[in-house]
Design an enzyme around this catalytic site. Structure first.
Site, PDB file in Angstrom:
ATOM      1  CD  GLU A 124      -2.832   1.259   2.373  1.00 47.09           C
ATOM      2  OE1 GLU A 124      -2.862   0.293   3.169  1.00 47.09           O
ATOM      3  OE2 GLU A 124      -3.667   2.185   2.365  1.00 47.09           O
TER       4      GLU A 124
ATOM      5  CG  ASP B  34      -3.356  -2.701   4.175  1.00 46.44           C
ATOM      6  OD1 ASP B  34      -4.541  -2.414   3.892  1.00 46.44           O
ATOM      7  OD2 ASP B  34      -2.607  -1.932   4.804  1.00 46.44           O
TER       8      ASP B  34
ATOM      9  CB  ILE C 232      -1.247  -0.697   9.616  1.00 45.50           C
ATOM     10  CG1 ILE C 232       0.092  -1.012  10.284  1.00 45.50           C
ATOM     11  CG2 ILE C 232      -2.331  -0.445  10.680  1.00 45.50           C
ATOM     12  CD1 ILE C 232       0.644   0.093  11.171  1.00 45.50           C
ATOM     13  CG  ASP C 233      -7.142  -3.190   6.105  1.00 42.32           C
ATOM     14  OD1 ASP C 233      -7.219  -2.184   5.375  1.00 42.32           O
ATOM     15  OD2 ASP C 233      -8.117  -3.924   6.342  1.00 42.32           O
TER      16      ASP C 233
ATOM     17  CB  THR D 191      -4.286   3.491   8.587  1.00 44.04           C
ATOM     18  OG1 THR D 191      -3.540   2.546   7.815  1.00 44.04           O
ATOM     19  CG2 THR D 191      -3.342   4.588   9.047  1.00 44.04           C
TER      20      THR D 191
ATOM     21  CG  ASP E  79      -7.931  -1.887   1.399  1.00 41.16           C
ATOM     22  OD1 ASP E  79      -8.263  -1.037   0.551  1.00 41.16           O
ATOM     23  OD2 ASP E  79      -7.233  -1.625   2.387  1.00 41.16           O
TER      24      ASP E  79
HETATM   25  C1  LIP Z   1      -9.383   0.990   5.158  1.00 40.79           C
HETATM   26  C2  LIP Z   1     -10.260  -0.179   4.771  1.00 40.79           C
HETATM   27  C3  LIP Z   1     -11.679   0.032   5.252  1.00 40.79           C
HETATM   28  C4  LIP Z   1     -12.236   1.285   4.644  1.00 40.79           C
HETATM   29  C5  LIP Z   1     -11.393   2.454   5.073  1.00 40.79           C
HETATM   30  C6  LIP Z   1      -9.936   2.285   4.642  1.00 40.79           C
HETATM   31  P1  LIP Z   1      -6.782   1.520   5.239  1.00 40.79           P
HETATM   32  O1  LIP Z   1      -8.090   0.751   4.653  1.00 40.79           O
HETATM   33  O2  LIP Z   1      -9.721  -1.349   5.334  1.00 40.79           O
HETATM   34  O3  LIP Z   1     -12.504  -1.056   4.925  1.00 40.79           O
HETATM   35  O4  LIP Z   1     -13.574   1.458   5.013  1.00 40.79           O
HETATM   36  O5  LIP Z   1     -11.921   3.631   4.518  1.00 40.79           O
HETATM   37  O6  LIP Z   1      -9.862   2.270   3.241  1.00 40.79           O
HETATM   38  O7  LIP Z   1      -6.796   2.871   4.593  1.00 40.79           O
HETATM   39  O8  LIP Z   1      -6.908   1.611   6.710  1.00 40.79           O
HETATM   40  O9  LIP Z   1      -5.606   0.677   4.793  1.00 40.79           O
END
Ligand code: LIP
Length: 274
Positions: free
Chosen positions: A74, A95, A97-98, A100, A222
């Site tokens: 990412e 990813d 840290i999904d 974030t 994601d």
């Molecule tokens: C997140 C996604 C989540 C979405 C957030 C964001 P990130 O990814 O995992 O489902 O609703 O808006 O996109 O930005 O934390 O890697």
């Protein structure tokens, strides 16, 4: 001659080991204190120093363990592997840290997500909750697992009894459209949850801790690992109008709920808007 394809189980073992070390780093940095290092698409689309450090750690480890593989992350994009004559057969989708924003606020719904693609198809994946240590794994055809238990998705057949997870983008105009869609949907389902990390959301649905999930705007990182976990747990994964899951829409639902949910999302143009 094509190089031999590594078995998915071998790729999964590497992903698990790398994800565990990465999650430990992310957790340590969270305890030490994190702040916003930069923003991306909007002022609320944040990157922390931990996102960057963890992705570098993951990429360095994968390069060491699997030299020649490609990596898509990412924060740093694509690092091609292989050579012009022999492109890499394995691509890691990362990813760091999904979730974030959850990570920044100290909310325990964020994860390290690592998937391995072989010849363009995801064959192994791990999602590890940074705070709780919950770890979901899957290999193509090998099932989805957590804590030694094989996962099976919800058997709910009535959309009106379904707990549905969704998410919203970072752009205010897109969020307005997504809010209109969820406002139309909510009378037709048990309830809606917005938890903030797609990879974990897909894993929760995989083990029946929610019935279905949909979201517009996901990137490959994601959904790569969580999507395999969900599919291996028996969920039907797709986009709208016969399209594959992708940035326009990801739907993950038990077979009995997929069409009713798809119909509502199509009616309200859930894949549309900005
Ligand atoms: C997140 C996604 C989540 C979405 C957030 C964001 P990130 O990814 O995992 O489902 O609703 O808006 O996109 O930005 O934390 O890697």
């Amino acid at each position: 001659m094509d190089r031999p394809a590594p078995p998915p189980s071998e790729l999964l073992e590497i992903a698990i080991d790398v994800a565990r070390d990465a999650a430990a780093t992310a957790y340590r940095m969270r305890i030490e204190g994190v702040s916003v290092a930069a923003t991306k698409s909007t002022v609320t689309d944040v990157v922390t120093a931990a996102d960057r450090a963890v992705e570098r750690q993951i990429t360095d480890a994968l390069r060491r363990l699997r030299p020649g593989d490609a990596v898509l992350g990412e924060e740093y994009g694509t690092a091609d592997g292989g050579t012009t004559d022999a492109p890499a057969r394995v691509r890691w989708i990362v990813d760091p840290i999904d979730g974030t924003v959850n990570y920044l606020y100290g909310l325990p719904h964020c994860a390290v997500s690592i998937a391995a693609e072989l010849d363009g198809a995801v064959v192994a994946g791990v999602v590890r909750n940074i705070h709780t240590g919950e770890e979901w794994t899957a290999t193509a055809g090998g099932g989805a697992w957590r804590a030694g238990e094989r996962l099976r998705c919800s058997t709910e057949t009535d959309l009106g009894q379904a707990l549905v997870i969704t998410g919203f983008g970072y752009d205010a105009r897109r969020r307005a459209h997504q809010a209109r869609v969820v406002a139309e949907l909510i009378p037709y389902v048990r309830d809606i949850r917005r938890l903030g990390a797609a990879a974990l959301d897909l894993c929760l649905v995989a083990e029946g801790r929610a019935d279905a999930y949909y979201e517009k705007g996901l990137a490959a990182w994601d959904q790569a690992a969580g999507g395999l976990v969900a599919a291996e747990a028996g969920l039907r994964i797709g986009g709208l109008k016969g399209l594959p899951p992708g940035p326009e829409m990801v739907i993950a639902a038990p077979p009995a709920l997929y069409d009713p949910l798809h119909e509502h999302l199509t009616r309200w143009d859930a894949a549309g808007g900005p």
